[in-house]
Design a protein around this motif. Structure first.
Motif, mmCIF file in Angstrom:
data_model
loop_
_atom_site.group_PDB
_atom_site.id
_atom_site.type_symbol
_atom_site.label_atom_id
_atom_site.label_comp_id
_atom_site.label_asym_id
_atom_site.label_seq_id
_atom_site.Cartn_x
_atom_site.Cartn_y
_atom_site.Cartn_z
ATOM 1 N N UNK A 70 0.813 -1.215 0.000
ATOM 2 C CA UNK A 70 0.000 0.000 0.000
ATOM 3 C C UNK A 70 0.848 1.268 0.000
ATOM 4 N N UNK A 71 1.855 1.346 0.853
ATOM 5 C CA UNK A 71 2.693 2.548 0.920
ATOM 6 C C UNK A 71 3.417 2.789 -0.407
ATOM 7 N N UNK A 72 3.838 1.709 -1.065
ATOM 8 C CA UNK A 72 4.513 1.846 -2.355
ATOM 9 C C UNK A 72 3.570 2.418 -3.402
ATOM 10 N N UNK A 73 2.348 1.922 -3.418
ATOM 11 C CA UNK A 73 1.368 2.398 -4.402
ATOM 12 C C UNK A 73 1.043 3.868 -4.155
ATOM 13 N N UNK A 74 0.889 4.238 -2.896
ATOM 14 C CA UNK A 74 0.639 5.648 -2.559
ATOM 15 C C UNK A 74 1.795 6.513 -3.053
ATOM 16 N N UNK A 75 3.020 6.043 -2.837
ATOM 17 C CA UNK A 75 4.192 6.798 -3.286
ATOM 18 C C UNK A 75 4.218 6.978 -4.793
ATOM 19 N N UNK A 76 3.857 5.942 -5.523
ATOM 20 C CA UNK A 76 3.848 6.027 -6.991
ATOM 21 C C UNK A 76 2.767 6.985 -7.468
ATOM 22 N N UNK A 82 -5.735 9.935 -4.074
ATOM 23 C CA UNK A 82 -4.661 8.934 -4.146
ATOM 24 C C UNK A 82 -4.979 7.754 -3.238
ATOM 25 N N UNK A 83 -5.475 8.039 -2.036
ATOM 26 C CA UNK A 83 -5.814 6.988 -1.083
ATOM 27 C C UNK A 83 -6.925 6.088 -1.616
ATOM 28 N N UNK A 84 -7.943 6.685 -2.210
ATOM 29 C CA UNK A 84 -9.067 5.913 -2.755
ATOM 30 C C UNK A 84 -8.604 5.024 -3.905
ATOM 31 N N UNK A 85 -7.775 5.584 -4.782
ATOM 32 C CA UNK A 85 -7.253 4.810 -5.908
ATOM 33 C C UNK A 85 -6.374 3.655 -5.422
ATOM 34 N N UNK A 86 -5.596 3.911 -4.367
ATOM 35 C CA UNK A 86 -4.717 2.881 -3.815
ATOM 36 C C UNK A 86 -5.519 1.693 -3.293
ATOM 37 N N UNK A 87 -6.598 1.988 -2.582
ATOM 38 C CA UNK A 87 -7.437 0.910 -2.046
ATOM 39 C C UNK A 87 -8.010 0.047 -3.176
#
Length: 294
Positions: free
Chosen positions: A118-124, A135-140
């Motif tokens: 999850x943290x990696x996806x948020x960073x990207x 960004x958080x919604x897309x990550x989930x």
């Protein structure tokens, strides 16, 4: 921001939700596995378009997997990206250790991000948006999607042929490849040759010339021609079809090299159905390289 996504078509079931997220964040995307994110014209020059798209992109995302490393187009895309001095971000879409392989292809020493973390996806995603909530919604959505993919068995048993396929299969994949211009005119002629002769196995290694001669005999008798050297065209077609996950390696030499490729049975069926319903599409492409006999 314009983003070029370098990937193997065999992995798009994992990547698709990530692509949707980039679109929701306002990115302009080149992603060859979808028609609406693909600027390649039907029958057009694939690599010429790729070069132009990479040159005009702000970021190159490399979706790293075993399929990626086995893909000739992916390696070419990386070479073009570095030639244009582009920002390249590798993202692991398999839970394998690619650290040693990364040293050979990627110039950055950054830790390899993972689509499963999850943290990696948020960073990207934060590279492309300043809106944390979005960004958080897309990550989930991405994490949920890739976890679902992990739970789905990717093995397909074909009872007629008694073969187990470990790669992911797609419905209407042949139609998608043809309609989005991922097969060129030479390859359309080759597909017609396969259908006409009902030949779905292709010689390689020391038997390769035998395969070339069979194709050449049919093409000459039907007044078509290949654009380019016969041997190079045959190799390009087989390599490209294998990269598109259309072929299996079915026989090997005593040294362990491939000597026979086979078109996957499920795609033989798809190709036959597509041609029976839309023969004019393949026929029209083939006619572009038709020789009028005198």
């Amino acid at each position: 921001m314009k983003v070029f996504v370098s990937h193997s078509n065999s992995d798009n079931i994992i990547i698709n939700e990530f692509i949707k997220a980039l679109e929701r964040l306002g990115c302009e995307i080149f992603y060859s596995s979808k028609a609406y994110t693909n600027s390649i014209d039907f029958g057009g020059n694939f690599y010429k378009t790729i070069k132009k798209e990479i040159e005009n992109s702000d970021y190159i995302l490399a979706m790293v997997s075993e399929n990626f490393y086995n893909s000739i187009p992916c390696q070419i895309e990386m070479g073009i990206s570095y030639a244009f001095d582009k920002k390249v971000k590798p993202i692991a879409i398999e839970n394998n250790d690619y650290r040693n392989l990364l040293k050979g292809i990627f110039t950055a020493n950054d830790r390899l991000a993972s689509i499963y973390v999850e943290d990696d996806v948020i960073g990207i995603l934060s590279l492309f948006s300043n809106e944390p909530l979005k960004v958080s919604a897309c990550t989930k959505d991405i994490i949920s999607s890739v976890n679902n993919c992990k739970e789905i068995s990717c093995e397909v048993v074909n009872k007629d042929y008694g073969t187990v396929y470990g790669d992911r299969t797609k419905e209407n994949y042949i139609e998608e490849l043809i309609m989005t211009g991922q097969v060129n005119i030479n390859e359309c002629i080759f597909l017609k040759y396969m259908l006409s002769r009902r030949r779905y196995r292709f010689e390689w290694a020391w038997q390769k010339q035998k395969g070339i001669d069979k194709v050449k005999e049919w093409i000459d008798s039907n007044c078509y021609y290949f654009e380019g050297d016969w041997s190079e065209v045959y190799e390009d077609i087989i390599n490209h079809f294998y990269d598109l996950a259309l072929l299996d390696k079915i026989q090997y030499t005593s040294e362990g090299n491939v000597k026979l490729y086979g078109f996957k049975p499920q795609y033989v069926k798809e190709l036959t159905l597509f041609y029976n319903k839309n023969s004019e599409i393949i026929e029209n492409e083939c006619e572009k390289q038709n020789v009028i006999p005198f």
